[in-house]
Design a protein around this motif. Structure first.
Motif, mmCIF file in Angstrom:
data_model
loop_
_atom_site.group_PDB
_atom_site.id
_atom_site.type_symbol
_atom_site.label_atom_id
_atom_site.label_comp_id
_atom_site.label_asym_id
_atom_site.label_seq_id
_atom_site.Cartn_x
_atom_site.Cartn_y
_atom_site.Cartn_z
ATOM 1 N N GLU A 55 0.836 -1.190 0.000
ATOM 2 C CA GLU A 55 0.000 0.000 0.000
ATOM 3 C C GLU A 55 0.883 1.258 0.000
ATOM 4 O O GLU A 55 1.891 1.326 0.705
ATOM 5 N N ARG A 56 0.521 2.238 -0.800
ATOM 6 C CA ARG A 56 1.364 3.406 -1.053
ATOM 7 C C ARG A 56 1.802 4.137 0.216
ATOM 8 O O ARG A 56 2.949 4.575 0.327
ATOM 9 N N LEU A 57 0.921 4.282 1.182
ATOM 10 C CA LEU A 57 1.266 5.067 2.369
ATOM 11 C C LEU A 57 1.639 4.207 3.571
ATOM 12 O O LEU A 57 2.461 4.602 4.376
ATOM 13 N N ASN B 251 10.542 -12.908 6.277
ATOM 14 C CA ASN B 251 9.275 -13.149 5.582
ATOM 15 C C ASN B 251 9.251 -12.588 4.169
ATOM 16 O O ASN B 251 8.361 -12.946 3.383
ATOM 17 N N ASN B 252 10.200 -11.699 3.845
ATOM 18 C CA ASN B 252 10.128 -11.005 2.550
ATOM 19 C C ASN B 252 11.445 -10.966 1.795
ATOM 20 O O ASN B 252 11.619 -10.132 0.907
ATOM 21 N N ARG B 253 12.341 -11.853 2.133
ATOM 22 C CA ARG B 253 13.599 -11.898 1.381
ATOM 23 C C ARG B 253 13.320 -12.342 -0.060
ATOM 24 O O ARG B 253 12.282 -12.936 -0.375
ATOM 25 N N ASN B 254 14.252 -12.021 -0.932
ATOM 26 C CA ASN B 254 14.151 -12.400 -2.346
ATOM 27 C C ASN B 254 12.934 -11.784 -3.039
ATOM 28 O O ASN B 254 12.349 -12.382 -3.937
ATOM 29 N N LYS B 255 12.557 -10.563 -2.619
ATOM 30 C CA LYS B 255 11.426 -9.882 -3.255
ATOM 31 C C LYS B 255 11.822 -8.474 -3.684
ATOM 32 O O LYS B 255 12.768 -7.899 -3.160
ATOM 33 N N ARG B 256 11.058 -7.941 -4.636
ATOM 34 C CA ARG B 256 11.132 -6.532 -4.984
ATOM 35 C C ARG B 256 9.841 -5.867 -4.532
ATOM 36 O O ARG B 256 8.788 -6.510 -4.507
ATOM 37 N N SER B 257 9.919 -4.597 -4.160
ATOM 38 C CA SER B 257 8.754 -3.897 -3.617
ATOM 39 C C SER B 257 8.239 -2.836 -4.575
ATOM 40 O O SER B 257 9.005 -2.004 -5.065
ATOM 41 N N LEU B 258 6.927 -2.873 -4.794
ATOM 42 C CA LEU B 258 6.242 -1.858 -5.589
ATOM 43 C C LEU B 258 5.150 -1.260 -4.711
ATOM 44 O O LEU B 258 4.257 -1.975 -4.254
ATOM 45 N N ALA B 259 5.220 0.054 -4.467
ATOM 46 C CA ALA B 259 4.234 0.735 -3.626
ATOM 47 C C ALA B 259 3.225 1.447 -4.518
ATOM 48 O O ALA B 259 3.591 2.262 -5.363
ATOM 49 N N VAL B 260 1.937 1.141 -4.318
ATOM 50 C CA VAL B 260 0.900 1.695 -5.185
ATOM 51 C C VAL B 260 -0.389 1.838 -4.376
ATOM 52 O O VAL B 260 -0.667 1.052 -3.469
ATOM 53 N N ASP B 261 -1.188 2.835 -4.710
ATOM 54 C CA ASP B 261 -2.444 3.079 -4.012
ATOM 55 C C ASP B 261 -3.545 2.211 -4.612
ATOM 56 O O ASP B 261 -4.064 2.492 -5.697
ATOM 57 N N LEU B 262 -3.930 1.164 -3.882
ATOM 58 C CA LEU B 262 -4.955 0.254 -4.377
ATOM 59 C C LEU B 262 -6.366 0.729 -4.054
ATOM 60 O O LEU B 262 -7.338 0.059 -4.400
ATOM 61 N N LYS B 263 -6.452 1.873 -3.411
ATOM 62 C CA LYS B 263 -7.779 2.473 -3.212
ATOM 63 C C LYS B 263 -8.220 3.264 -4.448
ATOM 64 O O LYS B 263 -9.356 3.710 -4.530
ATOM 65 N N ARG B 264 -7.287 3.443 -5.362
ATOM 66 C CA ARG B 264 -7.568 4.166 -6.604
ATOM 67 C C ARG B 264 -7.667 3.158 -7.750
ATOM 68 O O ARG B 264 -6.849 2.239 -7.862
ATOM 69 N N PRO B 265 -8.637 3.302 -8.622
ATOM 70 C CA PRO B 265 -8.777 2.358 -9.747
ATOM 71 C C PRO B 265 -7.539 2.324 -10.639
ATOM 72 O O PRO B 265 -7.213 1.284 -11.216
ATOM 73 N N GLU B 266 -6.843 3.468 -10.737
ATOM 74 C CA GLU B 266 -5.620 3.478 -11.559
ATOM 75 C C GLU B 266 -4.540 2.581 -10.949
ATOM 76 O O GLU B 266 -3.766 1.951 -11.674
ATOM 77 N N GLY B 267 -4.482 2.540 -9.601
ATOM 78 C CA GLY B 267 -3.513 1.674 -8.943
ATOM 79 C C GLY B 267 -3.843 0.210 -9.144
ATOM 80 O O GLY B 267 -2.959 -0.610 -9.428
ATOM 81 N N VAL B 268 -5.119 -0.124 -9.032
ATOM 82 C CA VAL B 268 -5.551 -1.498 -9.274
ATOM 83 C C VAL B 268 -5.265 -1.897 -10.724
ATOM 84 O O VAL B 268 -4.834 -3.019 -11.003
ATOM 85 N N ALA B 269 -5.483 -0.967 -11.639
ATOM 86 C CA ALA B 269 -5.229 -1.256 -13.056
ATOM 87 C C ALA B 269 -3.764 -1.599 -13.293
ATOM 88 O O ALA B 269 -3.444 -2.487 -14.094
#
Length: 413
Positions: free
Chosen positions: A41-43, A66-84
């Motif tokens: 989540e973005r915030l 719990n999160n090794r070997n990952k890349r992180s993408l922060a995006v607002d999923l409350k916005r339809p553009e983020g879900v898209a």
């Protein structure tokens, strides 16, 4: 010669999970070589980032493992553009993981039916509280409730509560989720189908308690199992003081440390055990302990004698004597502090280390499965919050810097 890449190299996983249950499943797939993209989540991001964090660096052992070997993408999923954006990413991926309640995914449009319309070959892994069906399919639950609902918290034959380990249900749920995803990936390769994979804290813990559950189910009609794991002579539930089989038990040594033995059939080991204990008269000459059946019938008396004997020497002394007499199933009852220096754990890479950019050389739990040709390994530490947002959007989705700037201006990223 260097080993080849992991068995899941080339597989992309979109990991929309939080806390432990889902994230550990993603980390396990990452250990096997998958490219795991963690959606945060973005915030707020994953609340696990603050769990047990070191005050000086802010680094959290909980989040790291719990999160090794990952890349992180922060995006607002409350916005339809983020879900898209996430849907576009899933359309170019092999696996989608989520451990939110079904209503959350459905409301956002990140449910299986929606995502498979974009990507029919998708493996959709969902981890829930109590399973995808039934009246509690949308219920909220965390680790402790998984232990409680499965019966693990109650000591056998009693109403005494014992919490085995914080995170046990989450960890088991994660293992089963990763296991299900691997099976679905194989099915996709063999049969050309994508599918949904459902696991739950409840179901995973029932699988962990498989033997106890099977014995309960298969003796419901009044039949009595002959196993000493069930109620034994006199109908008394097994306990440490009266375990049914005194050589399937644990004992406290003179230094306060515990030793455990697991002699399912005790007769083949009895002579060696007596020899290691110094052939004490209370055991060697007592007709109550002459064979396995007699020892089980008189388990309470046998345990009392063994308690007195083990209390006379340190655990190290007893282990040395017992293991020197032959192939005897006996070991120490470890504390977690003991485990970190256990030579077997180190030799098999169950405890491993890697160079962390903030913490330096860091020891962590390893991957529990050894693959001779495509071994699992830690390729990167857990990501900083949103660390790979631009990298993923440019390299995977083909966005430009101008596109990304526009998304940032709109506070979608």
């Amino acid at each position: 010669m260097s080993k080849p890449d992991g068995p899941l190299t080339g597989i992309r996983v979109v990991d929309w999970t939080i806390w432990q249950h889902g994230p550990v499943a993603g980390a396990m797939l990452g250990d096997l070589g998958a490219d795991v993209i963690k959606i945060e989540e973005r915030l707020g991001g994953d609340s696990g980032r603050a769990q047990y964090a070191f005050p000086d660096t802010g680094t959290s052992p909980y989040f790291e493992v719990n999160n090794r070997n990952k890349r992180s993408l922060a995006v607002d999923l409350k916005r339809p553009e983020g879900v898209a954006l996430v849907r576009r990413l899933v359309a170019r991926s092999d696996v989608f993981l989520q451990n939110f309640r079904p209503t959350v995914a459905e409301k956002l449009g990140l449910d299986y039916e929606t995502l498979r319309a974009d990507n029919p070959m998708l493996v959709y892994g969902a981890g829930s509280a109590y399973g995808p069906e039934g009246p509690e399919r949308t219920a909220r639950a965390y680790d402790l409730l998984g232990q409680a609902r499965s019966g693990l918290m109650l000591r056998p034959g009693s109403d005494q509560v014992s919490i085995a380990d914080s995170g046990l249900a989450d960890q088991m749920g994660a293992i089963m989720l990763a296991y299900g995803v691997l099976a679905a990936l194989l099915a996709r390769e063999r049969h050309g189908v994508g599918q949904r994979v459902d696991t739950s804290l409840f179901g995973s813990m029932l699988a962990l308690r498989g033997l106890a559950l099977a014995l309960e189910l298969m003796t419901e009609d009044g039949r009595v199992a002959t196993s000493t794991f069930r109620k034994h002579q006199g109908g008394e539930p097994p306990s440490r003081e009266n375990p049914g089989n005194p050589l399937w038990n644990y004992y406290r040594c003179a230094d306060g440390k515990l030793i455990a033995m697991a002699m399912v059939q005790s007769d083949p080991h009895w002579a060696n055990l007596l020899d290691a204990l110094g052939n004490p008269e209370p055991l060697a000459g007592d007709p109550r302990f002459t064979d396995h059946i007699s020892r089980c019938r008189n388990a309470r008396a046998c345990v009392t004698v063994l308690d007195g004997i083990f209390a006379t020497e340190s655990r190290e002394t007893w282990l040395r004597r017992l293991l020197a007499t032959g192939d005897m199933p006996i070991t120490s009852v470890n504390t977690t502090a003991d485990i970190v220096n256990d030579p077997q754990a180190i030799a098999n890479n169950y405890i491993t280390s890697f160079d962390h950019p903030v913490l330096g050389k860091t020891r962590v739990p390893g991957f529990p499965v050894a693959l001779s040709e495509t071994p699992a390994r830690i390729q990167r530490q857990a990501p900083e919050f949103g660390e790979h947002t631009e990298e993923i959007l440019i390299n995977v989705l083909g966005l430009t810097w101008e596109d990304i700037s526009g998304l940032r201006d709109q506070e979608i990223l």
